[in-house]
Enzyme design. Structure first.
Site, mmCIF file in Angstrom:
data_model
loop_
_atom_site.group_PDB
_atom_site.id
_atom_site.type_symbol
_atom_site.label_atom_id
_atom_site.label_comp_id
_atom_site.label_asym_id
_atom_site.label_seq_id
_atom_site.Cartn_x
_atom_site.Cartn_y
_atom_site.Cartn_z
ATOM 1 N N LYS A 13 -11.755 -28.720 -32.988
ATOM 2 C CA LYS A 13 -11.968 -30.183 -32.992
ATOM 3 C C LYS A 13 -11.327 -30.835 -31.768
ATOM 4 O O LYS A 13 -11.938 -31.679 -31.113
ATOM 5 C CB LYS A 13 -11.339 -30.842 -34.244
ATOM 6 C CG LYS A 13 -11.838 -30.347 -35.568
ATOM 7 C CD LYS A 13 -11.238 -31.150 -36.720
ATOM 8 C CE LYS A 13 -9.739 -31.048 -36.870
ATOM 9 N NZ LYS A 13 -9.251 -29.724 -37.309
ATOM 10 N N ARG A 88 -7.889 -36.669 -43.546
ATOM 11 C CA ARG A 88 -7.683 -35.309 -44.053
ATOM 12 C C ARG A 88 -7.588 -35.297 -45.573
ATOM 13 O O ARG A 88 -7.417 -34.228 -46.155
ATOM 14 C CB ARG A 88 -6.399 -34.743 -43.475
ATOM 15 C CG ARG A 88 -6.599 -33.720 -42.361
ATOM 16 C CD ARG A 88 -5.229 -33.412 -41.838
ATOM 17 N NE ARG A 88 -5.066 -32.169 -41.169
ATOM 18 C CZ ARG A 88 -4.958 -32.038 -39.848
ATOM 19 N NH1 ARG A 88 -5.109 -33.070 -39.065
ATOM 20 N NH2 ARG A 88 -4.710 -30.856 -39.334
ATOM 21 N N ARG A 127 -2.477 -18.881 -30.244
ATOM 22 C CA ARG A 127 -2.400 -20.103 -29.426
ATOM 23 C C ARG A 127 -0.984 -20.304 -28.887
ATOM 24 O O ARG A 127 -0.007 -20.096 -29.592
ATOM 25 C CB ARG A 127 -2.805 -21.296 -30.304
ATOM 26 C CG ARG A 127 -2.817 -22.612 -29.553
ATOM 27 C CD ARG A 127 -3.674 -23.627 -30.230
ATOM 28 N NE ARG A 127 -3.086 -24.115 -31.480
ATOM 29 C CZ ARG A 127 -3.661 -25.058 -32.231
ATOM 30 N NH1 ARG A 127 -4.811 -25.582 -31.874
ATOM 31 N NH2 ARG A 127 -3.089 -25.448 -33.350
ATOM 32 N N ARG A 160 3.564 -23.118 -31.230
ATOM 33 C CA ARG A 160 3.866 -24.228 -32.138
ATOM 34 C C ARG A 160 4.410 -23.657 -33.443
ATOM 35 O O ARG A 160 3.905 -22.648 -33.929
ATOM 36 C CB ARG A 160 2.565 -24.996 -32.442
ATOM 37 C CG ARG A 160 2.356 -26.218 -31.581
ATOM 38 C CD ARG A 160 0.974 -26.775 -31.697
ATOM 39 N NE ARG A 160 0.553 -27.111 -33.064
ATOM 40 C CZ ARG A 160 -0.604 -27.709 -33.352
ATOM 41 N NH1 ARG A 160 -1.436 -28.042 -32.383
ATOM 42 N NH2 ARG A 160 -0.929 -27.974 -34.593
ATOM 43 N N ARG A 171 -1.544 -24.111 -43.974
ATOM 44 C CA ARG A 171 -2.468 -25.134 -43.466
ATOM 45 C C ARG A 171 -3.887 -24.883 -43.978
ATOM 46 O O ARG A 171 -4.625 -25.823 -44.290
ATOM 47 C CB ARG A 171 -2.453 -25.154 -41.933
ATOM 48 C CG ARG A 171 -1.166 -25.757 -41.388
ATOM 49 C CD ARG A 171 -0.933 -25.384 -39.947
ATOM 50 N NE ARG A 171 -1.797 -26.094 -39.029
ATOM 51 C CZ ARG A 171 -1.983 -25.734 -37.758
ATOM 52 N NH1 ARG A 171 -1.387 -24.667 -37.280
ATOM 53 N NH2 ARG A 171 -2.768 -26.446 -36.992
HETATM 54 P P1 AMP Z 1 -3.294 -30.899 -36.117
HETATM 55 O O1 AMP Z 1 -2.800 -30.862 -34.718
HETATM 56 O O2 AMP Z 1 -4.428 -31.866 -36.322
HETATM 57 O O3 AMP Z 1 -3.605 -29.523 -36.661
HETATM 58 O O4 AMP Z 1 -2.095 -31.479 -37.017
HETATM 59 C C1 AMP Z 1 -0.834 -30.825 -37.073
HETATM 60 C C2 AMP Z 1 -0.074 -31.272 -38.317
HETATM 61 O O5 AMP Z 1 0.128 -32.689 -38.288
HETATM 62 C C3 AMP Z 1 -0.781 -31.011 -39.643
HETATM 63 O O6 AMP Z 1 -0.599 -29.681 -40.106
HETATM 64 C C4 AMP Z 1 -0.105 -32.034 -40.537
HETATM 65 O O7 AMP Z 1 1.208 -31.626 -40.889
HETATM 66 C C5 AMP Z 1 0.023 -33.231 -39.602
HETATM 67 N N1 AMP Z 1 -1.179 -34.094 -39.660
HETATM 68 C C6 AMP Z 1 -2.089 -34.307 -38.669
HETATM 69 N N2 AMP Z 1 -3.056 -35.156 -39.082
HETATM 70 C C7 AMP Z 1 -2.750 -35.478 -40.364
HETATM 71 C C8 AMP Z 1 -3.372 -36.296 -41.354
HETATM 72 N N3 AMP Z 1 -4.528 -36.957 -41.089
HETATM 73 N N4 AMP Z 1 -2.776 -36.379 -42.568
HETATM 74 C C9 AMP Z 1 -1.627 -35.742 -42.842
HETATM 75 N N5 AMP Z 1 -0.995 -34.943 -41.977
HETATM 76 C C10 AMP Z 1 -1.542 -34.805 -40.735
#
Ligand code: AMP
Length: 218
Positions: A13, A88, A127, A160, A171
């Site tokens: 994404k 989400r 990654r 990360r 996740r």
């Molecule tokens: P991402 O980079 O989008 O994979 O997000 C990394 C982490 O940020 C996720 O595993 C969540 O802990 C938090 N996070 C990102 N977006 C959201 C969201 N819309 N709602 C809740 N937690 C989020």
């Protein structure tokens, strides 16, 4: 153009969002990026979010909704946008509808990127990212020049904490339980298109552009 990118972590994404915002001059709102910046800057919100993120859990809806509401209010009148990683959960999707309704605007399309579980695990566990300029690499598919330092700024690359195996498993579980229900949420609203995210980046991008051109009135 106002679009939401949906899909499990690691489906691409963020990569596709970068490309599409550059081509169409849209704003990108990535809640993951906003939260990571808050953690780096040690803001109160970042301190609250960090523990949830490190474990691979979602940050509470109230925190994330507040963050996005602020950004959308700044942006939505002037520019189109891509929402990457938000909503989400169903409450987040409902909050998004409310914010957009309040501003008299609507989403053009929700794109659901699909990739198999094995491929996602391969992508996320390999990654690496630059803690300074946020560039991302992959140990097998897109390594940096010397394999350890960032090609752009020379900083040592890191994994990360939420790309480590246990957090990745968490996740994916969280995605299945809390985010996958958004597929039927947006299907019912006739907003959803599926894309095969397992194809090479450029192939996915061409398909994305084709899909957006169908649904975005010129
Ligand atoms: P991402 O980079 O989008 O994979 O997000 C990394 C982490 O940020 C996720 O595993 C969540 O802990 C938090 N996070 C990102 N977006 C959201 C969201 N819309 N709602 C809740 N937690 C989020």
């Amino acid at each position: 153009m106002r679009v939401v990118f949906l899909g499990a972590p690691g489906v691409g994404k963020g990569t596709q969002a970068e490309k599409v915002v550059a081509e169409y001059q849209l704003a990108k709102i990535s809640t993951g990026d906003l939260l990571r910046a808050a953690v780096r800057n040690q803001t109160p919100l970042g301190l609250e979010a960090k523990g949830h993120m490190d474990r691979g859990c979602l940050v509470p809806d109230s925190v994330v909704i507040g963050l996005v509401r602020e950004k959308l209010t700044e942006l939505s009148k002037s520019k189109g946008f891509v929402l990457d990683g938000f909503p989400r959960t169903v409450p987040q999707a409902e909050a998004l509808s409310d914010v957009l309704d309040g501003q008299g605007i609507r989403l053009d399309r929700v794109i659901n990127f699909r990739v198999s579980r094995e491929e996602i695990i391969k992508r996320l566990s390999g990654r690496r990212s630059c803690p300074k300029c946020q560039a991302t690499y992959h140990v097998d598919f897109a390594p940096s020049g010397d394999g350890t330092a960032c090609d752009r700024c020379g900083e040592l690359l890191v994994q990360r904490s939420d790309d480590q195996r246990e957090a990745v498993e968490m996740r994916l579980k969280v995605y299945e339980e809390q985010t996958a229900p958004l597929i039927s949420f947006y299907e019912q609203r006739q907003l959803l298109s599926h894309l095969n995210g397992a194809e090479p980046v450029e192939v996915v991008y061409q398909e994305l552009v084709r899909t957006l051109s169908v649904y975005h009135a010129a």
